[in-house]
Design a protein around this motif. Sequence first.
Motif, short mmCIF file in Angstrom:
data_model
loop_
_atom_site.label_atom_id
_atom_site.label_comp_id
_atom_site.label_asym_id
_atom_site.label_seq_id
_atom_site.Cartn_x
_atom_site.Cartn_y
_atom_site.Cartn_z
N LYS A 45 75.32 56.60 17.18
CA LYS A 45 74.04 57.30 17.35
C LYS A 45 73.10 57.02 16.18
O LYS A 45 71.89 56.86 16.37
N GLU A 46 73.65 56.95 14.96
CA GLU A 46 72.82 56.65 13.80
C GLU A 46 72.21 55.26 13.91
O GLU A 46 71.03 55.06 13.60
N THR A 47 73.00 54.32 14.37
CA THR A 47 72.50 52.96 14.54
C THR A 47 71.36 52.92 15.56
O THR A 47 70.33 52.27 15.34
N LEU A 48 71.54 53.62 16.67
CA LEU A 48 70.48 53.66 17.68
C LEU A 48 69.22 54.32 17.14
O LEU A 48 68.10 53.85 17.39
N LEU A 49 69.38 55.40 16.38
CA LEU A 49 68.21 56.07 15.80
C LEU A 49 67.50 55.18 14.78
O LEU A 49 66.26 55.17 14.71
N LEU A 50 68.26 54.43 14.00
CA LEU A 50 67.64 53.51 13.04
C LEU A 50 66.85 52.42 13.76
O LEU A 50 65.74 52.06 13.34
N LEU A 51 67.41 51.90 14.85
CA LEU A 51 66.69 50.89 15.62
C LEU A 51 65.39 51.46 16.20
O LEU A 51 64.34 50.80 16.16
N GLN A 52 65.46 52.68 16.71
CA GLN A 52 64.24 53.31 17.24
C GLN A 52 63.22 53.53 16.14
O GLN A 52 62.03 53.32 16.33
N ARG A 53 63.69 53.93 14.97
CA ARG A 53 62.77 54.15 13.85
C ARG A 53 62.09 52.85 13.45
O ARG A 53 60.88 52.81 13.25
N TYR A 54 62.86 51.78 13.35
CA TYR A 54 62.25 50.50 12.97
C TYR A 54 61.27 50.01 14.01
O TYR A 54 60.27 49.40 13.68
N GLN A 55 61.53 50.30 15.29
CA GLN A 55 60.59 49.89 16.33
C GLN A 55 59.30 50.70 16.25
O GLN A 55 58.21 50.19 16.50
N GLN A 56 59.40 51.97 15.90
CA GLN A 56 58.21 52.82 15.83
C GLN A 56 57.40 52.61 14.56
O GLN A 56 56.22 52.91 14.53
N VAL A 57 58.02 52.11 13.51
CA VAL A 57 57.33 51.94 12.24
C VAL A 57 57.02 50.47 11.98
O VAL A 57 56.54 50.10 10.92
N SER A 58 57.25 49.63 12.96
CA SER A 58 56.95 48.21 12.77
C SER A 58 55.43 48.03 12.64
O SER A 58 54.65 48.86 13.12
N PRO A 59 55.01 46.97 12.00
CA PRO A 59 53.56 46.76 11.82
C PRO A 59 52.78 46.71 13.14
O PRO A 59 51.68 47.25 13.22
N LEU A 60 53.36 46.11 14.16
CA LEU A 60 52.63 46.05 15.43
C LEU A 60 52.51 47.43 16.07
O LEU A 60 51.46 47.77 16.64
N ALA A 61 53.55 48.22 15.98
CA ALA A 61 53.48 49.57 16.55
C ALA A 61 52.47 50.42 15.79
O ALA A 61 51.71 51.19 16.39
N LEU A 62 52.43 50.28 14.48
CA LEU A 62 51.45 51.02 13.68
C LEU A 62 50.03 50.57 14.01
O LEU A 62 49.11 51.38 14.08
N ARG A 63 49.85 49.28 14.23
CA ARG A 63 48.52 48.77 14.57
C ARG A 63 48.07 49.32 15.93
O ARG A 63 46.91 49.73 16.08
N GLU A 64 48.98 49.34 16.90
CA GLU A 64 48.63 49.89 18.21
C GLU A 64 48.27 51.37 18.10
O GLU A 64 47.32 51.82 18.73
N TRP A 65 49.04 52.11 17.31
CA TRP A 65 48.75 53.52 17.14
C TRP A 65 47.38 53.71 16.48
O TRP A 65 46.59 54.57 16.88
N ALA A 66 47.11 52.90 15.45
CA ALA A 66 45.84 53.02 14.74
C ALA A 66 44.66 52.70 15.67
O ALA A 66 43.64 53.40 15.66
N GLU A 67 44.79 51.65 16.46
CA GLU A 67 43.71 51.30 17.38
C GLU A 67 43.52 52.38 18.44
O GLU A 67 42.40 52.67 18.84
N ALA A 68 44.62 52.99 18.89
CA ALA A 68 44.50 54.05 19.89
C ALA A 68 43.84 55.29 19.31
O ALA A 68 43.22 56.07 20.04
N ASN A 69 43.92 55.49 18.00
CA ASN A 69 43.32 56.66 17.36
C ASN A 69 41.98 56.35 16.69
O ASN A 69 41.49 57.15 15.90
N GLY A 70 41.41 55.20 16.98
CA GLY A 70 40.06 54.90 16.53
C GLY A 70 39.94 54.26 15.17
O GLY A 70 38.84 54.17 14.63
#
Length: 90
Positions: A45-70
Amino acid sequence: MKTVLRWGLVYLLLLAGLTALGHYNQQLSANLMALQAIEADRRQKETLLLLQRYQQVSPLALREWAEANGYIPMSLARWASPVQTERSAP
């Protein structure tokens, strides 16, 4: 005859003690196996959570979030200081 009974009694007491010790060891072994299974599950479970965290904090995910929030990238923003905007306004 008394000696045989004494040694027989000692033998039976030692056999009962050994049986009790074996039973106790089996209980400890079962508890250890259960704990090891829980630990393996939690590591997975820890491994799965770490993978999810890295996917959500990746530069592309952060860029998409930033663009969605203006948010606007700095390279596209207009660089004007407050002093320049006051002077340029007629």
